[in-house]
Motif scaffolding. Sequence first.
Motif, PDB file in Angstrom:
ATOM      1  N   ASP A  25       0.813  -1.614  -0.509  1.00  0.00           N
ATOM      2  CA  ASP A  25       0.413  -0.376  -0.263  1.00  0.00           C
ATOM      3  C   ASP A  25       0.829   1.565  -0.116  1.00  0.00           C
ATOM      4  N   ALA A  26       1.043   1.900  -1.118  1.00  0.00           N
ATOM      5  CA  ALA A  26       1.876   3.075  -1.263  1.00  0.00           C
ATOM      6  C   ALA A  26       1.769   4.095  -0.541  1.00  0.00           C
ATOM      7  N   GLU A  27       0.090   4.356   0.068  1.00  0.00           N
ATOM      8  CA  GLU A  27       0.025   5.430   1.005  1.00  0.00           C
ATOM      9  C   GLU A  27       0.644   5.164   2.368  1.00  0.00           C
ATOM     10  N   VAL A  28       0.126   3.830   2.775  1.00  0.00           N
ATOM     11  CA  VAL A  28       0.476   3.341   4.320  1.00  0.00           C
ATOM     12  C   VAL A  28       2.586   4.064   4.295  1.00  0.00           C
ATOM     13  N   LEU A  29       3.031   3.059   3.336  1.00  0.00           N
ATOM     14  CA  LEU A  29       4.630   3.279   3.507  1.00  0.00           C
ATOM     15  C   LEU A  29       4.990   4.518   3.198  1.00  0.00           C
ATOM     16  N   LYS A  30       4.189   5.783   2.514  1.00  0.00           N
ATOM     17  CA  LYS A  30       4.362   7.386   2.834  1.00  0.00           C
ATOM     18  C   LYS A  30       4.170   7.431   3.713  1.00  0.00           C
ATOM     19  N   GLN A  31       3.182   7.197   4.943  1.00  0.00           N
ATOM     20  CA  GLN A  31       3.233   7.481   5.962  1.00  0.00           C
ATOM     21  C   GLN A  31       3.884   7.052   6.666  1.00  0.00           C
ATOM     22  N   GLY A  32       4.764   6.340   6.458  1.00  0.00           N
ATOM     23  CA  GLY A  32       5.215   5.446   7.634  1.00  0.00           C
ATOM     24  C   GLY A  32       7.015   5.933   7.341  1.00  0.00           C
ATOM     25  N   ALA A  33       7.231   6.805   5.846  1.00  0.00           N
ATOM     26  CA  ALA A  33       8.743   7.264   5.699  1.00  0.00           C
ATOM     27  C   ALA A  33       8.044   8.255   6.695  1.00  0.00           C
ATOM     28  N   LEU A  34       7.508   9.214   6.474  1.00  0.00           N
ATOM     29  CA  LEU A  34       7.137  10.569   7.043  1.00  0.00           C
ATOM     30  C   LEU A  34       7.193  10.405   8.673  1.00  0.00           C
TER      31      LEU A  34
END
Length: 877
Positions: free
Chosen positions: A723-732
């Motif tokens: 899930d690209a959105e979860v990955l983006k949130q984790g990076a944030l």
Amino acid sequence: MELSKNFQHKESEDYWYSHWEKQGYFASTPDERPAYTIVIPPPNVTGVLHMGHALNDTVQDILIRRAKMLGYNTCWVPGTDHASIATEAKVVGMLREQGIDKNKLSREDFLKHAWQWKEKYGGIILKQLRELGCALDWKRTAFTMDDNYYAAVIRVFVELYEKGNIYRGVKMINWDPKAKTALSDEEVIYKQANSKLYYVRYKIDNDKEEYITIATVRPETILGDTAVCVHPDDERYAHLKGKYCFVPLIDRRVPIIFDEYIDKEFGTGALKVTPAHDINDYNLGLKYKLQVIDTLNEDGTMSEAAQLYVGQDRFKVRKKIIEDLKTSGNFVKEEEYTNQVGYSERTDVVIEPRLSMQWWCRMNDMAKPALSAVMNDEVEFHPAKFKNLYRHWMENIKDWCISRQLWWGQRIPAWYDVDGDLYIARTSEEAFEKYKQAKPSLAAAQKPLRQDDDVLDTWFSSWLWPMEVFDWNNAPGNKDLEYYYPGNTLVTAPEIIFFWVARMIMAGYEFMGKKPFDKVYFTGIVRDKQGRKMSKSLGNSPDLLQLIDDNGADAVRFSVMISSPAGNDLLFDESQLEQGRNFCNKMWNAMKLVKSWEGRVVDNAEDANIHFAIDWMENRLAQVASELGEMYKDFRLSEGLKTLYSLIWNDFCSWYLEWVKPAQDQFVSMHVYRRTVNIFEQLLQLLHPYMPFITEEIYHKLHVRSVTDDLMVKQAEPLEEADAEVLKQGALLQELITAVRDTRNKNQLKPKDTIGLWIDSKHHAFYELVQYILRKQVNAAQVGYTDVARSGTISLVVQTDKLYIETSNANIDTAGQKAQMIKELDYLKGFLQSVEKKLGNERFVQNAKPDVIEVERKKQADALAKIKTIEESLSLL
């Protein structure tokens, strides 16, 4: 069960390798699954494991273990090559130490000693492959001098002879004076040498005191000169047409010939012609029907034909003849000269070009399908850059000198009668039958046949390796051959692309009618950190077995793979071993941490506040698993290991476990514990091909398992798309935690000092989801939200979010904050300028793919948003 402080590699390696072998995991028999086959490049039977083997065999083991996890029926065939020249040299040396001269032994007695040596030392390198963890199918172990293999080689010789592809003839060959055998062109290594160019004058045969001066780097060959050659357009020598001159010291009268082969600019423009000792001179000799005088014995000493210095070594004679030329008045001068000198790959002595009766294999016809297969990617080369090298060699291929003047090897199946007539047969009995039919009276008179003394080039046996390891000769079309041939991947070094790879492809098409393997992966050369090739002579090659003993096989495998980009040379530094050991211990400590939760696991513990951590880690796992699949296809194995290293060390150990770790007095929910163990197991499975021992050990420490529940044979389960959105949130979240921690440190906030954290962001729902993790990670008493600047706080920007840190600490470095923001703002403005320049380039916009342009526009938008946020924050300081 009490766990050791660190991973104990010796106990683990001994136990697990024995267990895997006992369970039959290395063995393979044909079944309904697709096969994945690798045949090992057979190491010399004389060999011991070195750094080149560590790289080559680790790559093969990674591919085999990965294929097994993907459900293939894997078969990795081990074996050794009899290595005629190297092994015979070892046996001769051993006999010499015992006071035995090989030349005083019969062939049969010598071979008895050779087989005894092989039985004693020949399996050492195969045993050492176990220490590296190689998953080889040991019951299939082959040796190129096994009876069945020997018979296959003889069969091939006979068939090629009967097709007209093998013949016997005198040609100029490369001669190894130490091994006393012919070498192929590919067995000659050229090294730059600081030589001397000697100028020597030859008296013209006339009444005047006239001389012609030549230049040579090999004055000892003067005694074999049968002409002097000059260019027909060289006016300096035009008056010498039809003349003769005298070879110094021996006064042989030889013609002065004229040929365009001569380089007028080299030396004096006059060349001494020695047909017996130089291939170009030999060709001139054929053209002008010159006498051929061989002045060298097989051991590099001067022969009777030399007339002078008989029995003396060629290099000692080089010095003596110069002194004698000075005395005779024929020496003119000497100059420093840099040239390329050929050395025997096997014995490292200077080779001698020599005319010799040898056996040859015609290559042109066999090369054509093998060239086409590679150029059309029927056989894929990785990296593809080696295709051009292969093409050049195949398009300019020469006949192969396949005979060697040795006793250890497959003896050439040629017999001679008393008249010198030839009989080619698979056995002496077949040869005698042919003899009886051709010359019944001689046969009836019991006139015996004499078998050729030479053996075949070692590569003439190893080119059959992919098919003969599956018993092609005894049982053509057998079940194993049909199932495992062609193999999937050949892993080898580029230096044997001609010796072995090209010839295996030729043999595959010639004898099986199809390719021997699908893909060839060429590893690089192992070099030291100064870029020098590792070698015994330089003393820069570590003892691989000692490295394994001291550091563990996993750490050694890690160290060679982490620095081995696809197809490029590996710069090995022993500091990488420490990195490998530390990685093992990092995973070991992670396992101990997870195990320590076992006594605190309950079914109803609250865990909603860390669900995001689990979701994020599972998505990172899925993301990397997908990336790894692509990396394996392209043999980007080093990149794969680096990716896994970062995933396990950073994402799992440094981030995930910290996010889900319970406080000392807290319980762990069964849900979190099970998913954490499951994530850990999947990480171990991804890493297992690279580091099999530590991964298997931890896999079994995490759970009590059945005797057959082993990681090595655990099938990889397909993971859902990340899930690209979860990955983006984790990076944030990672970036935010890092930024707050850095700000705490810069402002001298102690770890125990709590802070208040206020966030100006549109992502309220996300921050609510991760609030527990965030508070725990930055020691925040509270996390709140604001849309205005908070006075008396430390402000910072993370992506486009503004953060305000409240603290009772008076040492707030406002000037430092401002300087850091200005520095980041300057960087972003420069970055934005470069992106906008690219987007303003019409050629780029017209030619680039839409998704590439979209990436650049996203970079532009992100940079603009961040610049706006930082400028707003700066206005408040």
